[in-house]
Design a protein around this motif. Structure first.
Motif, PDB file in Angstrom:
ATOM      1  N   LYS A 161       1.159  23.414 -32.046  1.00 13.98           N
ATOM      2  CA  LYS A 161       0.691  23.659 -30.631  1.00 13.98           C
ATOM      3  C   LYS A 161       0.101  22.358 -29.746  1.00 13.98           C
ATOM      4  N   ILE A 188      -3.286  21.006 -28.113  1.00 18.79           N
ATOM      5  CA  ILE A 188      -4.353  21.571 -27.952  1.00 18.79           C
ATOM      6  C   ILE A 188      -4.888  20.629 -26.735  1.00 18.79           C
ATOM      7  N   ILE A 228      -8.573  20.082 -25.667  1.00 18.46           N
ATOM      8  CA  ILE A 228      -9.944  20.404 -26.024  1.00 18.46           C
ATOM      9  C   ILE A 228     -10.777  20.120 -24.884  1.00 18.46           C
ATOM     10  N   ASP A 229     -11.171  21.347 -24.283  1.00 19.21           N
ATOM     11  CA  ASP A 229     -12.110  21.472 -23.468  1.00 19.21           C
ATOM     12  C   ASP A 229     -11.891  20.784 -21.769  1.00 19.21           C
ATOM     13  N   GLU A 248     -12.899  20.125 -17.567  1.00 23.46           N
ATOM     14  CA  GLU A 248     -13.932  20.597 -16.687  1.00 23.46           C
ATOM     15  C   GLU A 248     -13.164  20.694 -15.374  1.00 23.46           C
ATOM     16  N   ARG A 260      -9.960  18.672 -15.540  1.00 28.65           N
ATOM     17  CA  ARG A 260     -10.087  17.214 -15.981  1.00 28.65           C
ATOM     18  C   ARG A 260     -10.447  17.278 -17.582  1.00 28.65           C
ATOM     19  N   LEU A 293     -12.027  16.489 -20.872  1.00 33.50           N
ATOM     20  CA  LEU A 293     -13.418  16.025 -21.235  1.00 33.50           C
ATOM     21  C   LEU A 293     -13.340  15.323 -22.766  1.00 33.50           C
ATOM     22  N   PHE A 294     -12.707  15.799 -23.425  1.00 31.76           N
ATOM     23  CA  PHE A 294     -12.434  15.225 -24.954  1.00 31.76           C
ATOM     24  C   PHE A 294     -11.030  14.384 -25.146  1.00 31.76           C
ATOM     25  N   PHE A 295      -9.931  15.222 -25.295  1.00 33.55           N
ATOM     26  CA  PHE A 295      -8.798  14.694 -25.490  1.00 33.55           C
ATOM     27  C   PHE A 295      -7.560  15.854 -25.552  1.00 33.55           C
ATOM     28  N   PHE A 304      -4.016  16.924 -27.419  1.00 32.81           N
ATOM     29  CA  PHE A 304      -3.277  16.500 -28.892  1.00 32.81           C
ATOM     30  C   PHE A 304      -2.023  17.224 -28.799  1.00 32.81           C
ATOM     31  N   TYR A 348      -2.014  11.681 -28.218  1.00 32.66           N
ATOM     32  CA  TYR A 348      -3.326  11.806 -27.688  1.00 32.66           C
ATOM     33  C   TYR A 348      -3.545  11.469 -26.265  1.00 32.66           C
ATOM     34  N   GLN A 407     -12.072   9.792 -16.676  1.00 32.20           N
ATOM     35  CA  GLN A 407     -13.407   9.582 -16.109  1.00 32.20           C
ATOM     36  C   GLN A 407     -14.074   8.503 -16.625  1.00 32.20           C
ATOM     37  N   TYR A 426     -16.797   8.491 -19.542  1.00 32.59           N
ATOM     38  CA  TYR A 426     -16.399   8.969 -20.902  1.00 32.59           C
ATOM     39  C   TYR A 426     -16.020   7.882 -21.799  1.00 32.59           C
ATOM     40  N   THR A 444     -16.129   8.326 -25.480  1.00 32.43           N
ATOM     41  CA  THR A 444     -15.041   9.395 -26.103  1.00 32.43           C
ATOM     42  C   THR A 444     -13.683   8.551 -26.131  1.00 32.43           C
ATOM     43  N   VAL A 481     -11.260   8.033 -29.315  1.00 30.66           N
ATOM     44  CA  VAL A 481      -9.810   8.631 -29.437  1.00 30.66           C
ATOM     45  C   VAL A 481      -8.914   7.347 -29.688  1.00 30.66           C
TER      46      VAL A 481
END
Lengths: 305, 204
Positions: free
Chosen positions: B43, B45, B47-48, B50, B53, B55-57, B59, B77, B82, B85, B88, B92
């Motif tokens: 699947k 993913i 990840i979170d 905002e 937008r 925030l993490f990545f 996948f 990925y 922004q 970040y 981060t 990644v």
């Protein structure tokens, strides 16, 4: 292009930018439209249009402010944390071959501090990983602005001689460097010169209401992660004391002096509020009707809401 | 860094979608997830976020099947675009084998593209990698917005500003409809596998 067409074109652009999340660009266009409308009185429903534009500008400004705020690193779901650990712990020189340590470091770097600290705490049990785990725990607390707590933790480790001489020196050097980066005035080298072992409270005694009970998540031991609610037996300003029955051995073993409780709910007769506290003592009562029970003292450090 | 198991004839490599915020990196992955069902092995993913937008990545794992006798797996990925970040993005990028730089074709985003490309260059340098040597493909996204009346930069101008020195393959795209998404990914995979072949001689 006549003025009417220009206004329509710009407004359409602003709406499209908004729909694509390009807020700064949208704001600029809304302002251009506003400028054009203001510059001429020959427009039907001019006041209505200006009012509408002012609302759009305010809304967009509000969204921009929200997005441009400080970097947010929310706690993510457990499966997402697992993915972070699994995918970003490879080839990390800091991991020194330990995927568990590497995984926890990855979590910390993604700002998943609570989970990372939980894992580093577990790794403190392993002699070969203890030093790296300890360094990372201190780093995590300082990154979250819990400098006082990091100091108290470091002092506790020193006092309990958790590390052999060479490792203690390495930890001290690392911690000094970390503290230097915070730019805060600190005194951590000699235990005798400590101003306090407990973290400072942000609160004055008279700011705190009378508290009748508290609810928090147990940070360690057999009941780790479970919520418990305890009645307050005594309160002196920001210090609250509770009694834990000797029959609740699991509960007694799940909280220790030095634990930082980041999510406490305080119940007072007039309000419910949340905050943070530090377990300042846990003693077995050695006389009176409660003999054999435990007295737990928490210092309230911060009220969040 | 790709994981290559010559004994079991398996390769696992990592491709990262890079670019300024709102340029369409997540939309690329969403389209791939939807359109390349046969190749998608797990699947997607995200990840979170905002609002919408990253925030993490994001996948997305892909399995390309056998290529030159090797079972090829790819991890896709995206980075958060922004500016704030940056840390981060560095995280990644770790272990990256190939990059797809998603540039925004809107004229108003011209400067953001350049800043993000510079940021990529700096982050790669920190990892001891060169933007001139790593497999890299440029995608000029959101071409469809011209038909909606928004000013879009001519491809020639984007080439000149972003690709004059790099001289890497570039593609126009409209990730929302999927135009150009597959071509971009194919070319990035080709370059990445070629680069891994030069380094590890994995192909039979």
């Amino acid at each position: 292009m006549d003025l009417g067409e220009k206004i329509k074109k710009y407004y359409k652009e602003a709406e499209l930018y908004t729909s694509h999340g390009l807020l700064a660009e949208a704001l600029e266009k809304y302002k251009s439209v506003e400028g054009l409308v203001k510059s001429t009185s020959n427009i039907r429903n001019r006041q209505g249009i200006l009012k509408q534009l002012s609302i759009k500008i305010e809304e967009t400004n509000h969204k921009i402010l929200k997005l441009d705020g400080p970097k947010t690193t929310p706690e993510v779901a457990e499966d997402a944390q697992s993915l972070m650990k699994e995918m970003f712990s490879f080839d990390d020189p800091e991991a020194r071959g330990s995927s568990a340590l590497g995984g926890a470091i990855a979590l910390a770097k993604f700002g998943q501090y609570d989970k990372a600290i939980e894992e580093f705490n577990r790794l403190l049990e392993y002699e070969n990983l203890r030093l790296e785990a300890a360094k990372n725990i201190l780093w995590c607390w300082i990154e979250q602005n819990y400098t006082d707590y990091a100091v108290s933790l470091y002092q506790k480790w020193r006092k309990t001689k958790l590390f052999p001489q060479k490792e203690a020196e390495s930890l001290q050097k690392y911690f000094n460097e970390l503290m230097d980066k915070t730019g805060m005035d600190h005194e951590i080298d000699g235990l005798e010169s400590q101003r306090t072992v407990e973290p400072d409270s942000e609160l004055d005694d008279d700011e705190i209401l009378d508290i009748s009970s508290v609810r928090f998540i147990l940070p360690r031991g057999p009941k780790e992660g479970e919520r418990t609610e305890l009645e307050i037996s005594f309160q002196s300003g920001k210090y609250i004391r509770m009694i834990i029955s000797r029959r609740e051995k699991d509960l007694v073993d799940s909280i220790n002096p030095g634990d930082l409780l980041k999510d406490i709910v305080f119940y007072s007769p007039v309000a419910i509020f949340s905050g943070e506290g530090y377990v300042s003592s846990k003693n077995e009562i050695d006389a009176g009707p409660k003999k054999g029970d435990y007295s737990l003292e928490i210092k309230i450090i911060k009220i969040v809401s | 860094m790709a994981v290559i198991n010559l004994k079991n004839r398996q390769i696992e490599c990592k491709l990262v979608y890079y670019g300024p915020g709102r340029s369409g990196k997540t939309t690329n992955l969403e389209y791939i997830h939807k359109a390349f069902k046969k190749q998608v092995t797990g699947k997607m993913i995200s990840i979170d976020t905002e609002g919408d937008r990253t925030l993490f990545f994001d996948f997305l794992p892909l399995g390309l099947g056998k290529i030159k006798g090797c079972d090829v797996k790819v991890q896709l990925y995206t980075v958060p675009g922004q500016v704030k970040y940056k840390a981060t993005r560095q995280l990644v990028l770790k272990g990256v084998d190939g990059i797809i730089f998603v540039a925004d074709s809107l004229a108003v985003r011209r400067e953001k593209n350049m800043i993000s490309l510079k940021d990529l260059h700096e982050n790669l340098l920190k990892m001891g990698l060169s933007i001139r040597k790593i497999p890299l493909v440029l995608q000029y996204n959101k071409r469809d917005l011209e038909s909606k009346g928004l000013p879009v930069m001519p491809v020639q101008k984007m080439e000149q500003e972003l690709n004059r020195q790099l001289k890497v393959p570039s593609f126009t795209a409209s990730a929302l409809s999927g135009d150009g998404v597959g071509h971009t990914l194919n070319q990035a995979l080709k370059l990445t596998l070629q680069s891994l072949q030069n380094e590890f001689k994995w192909a039979q």
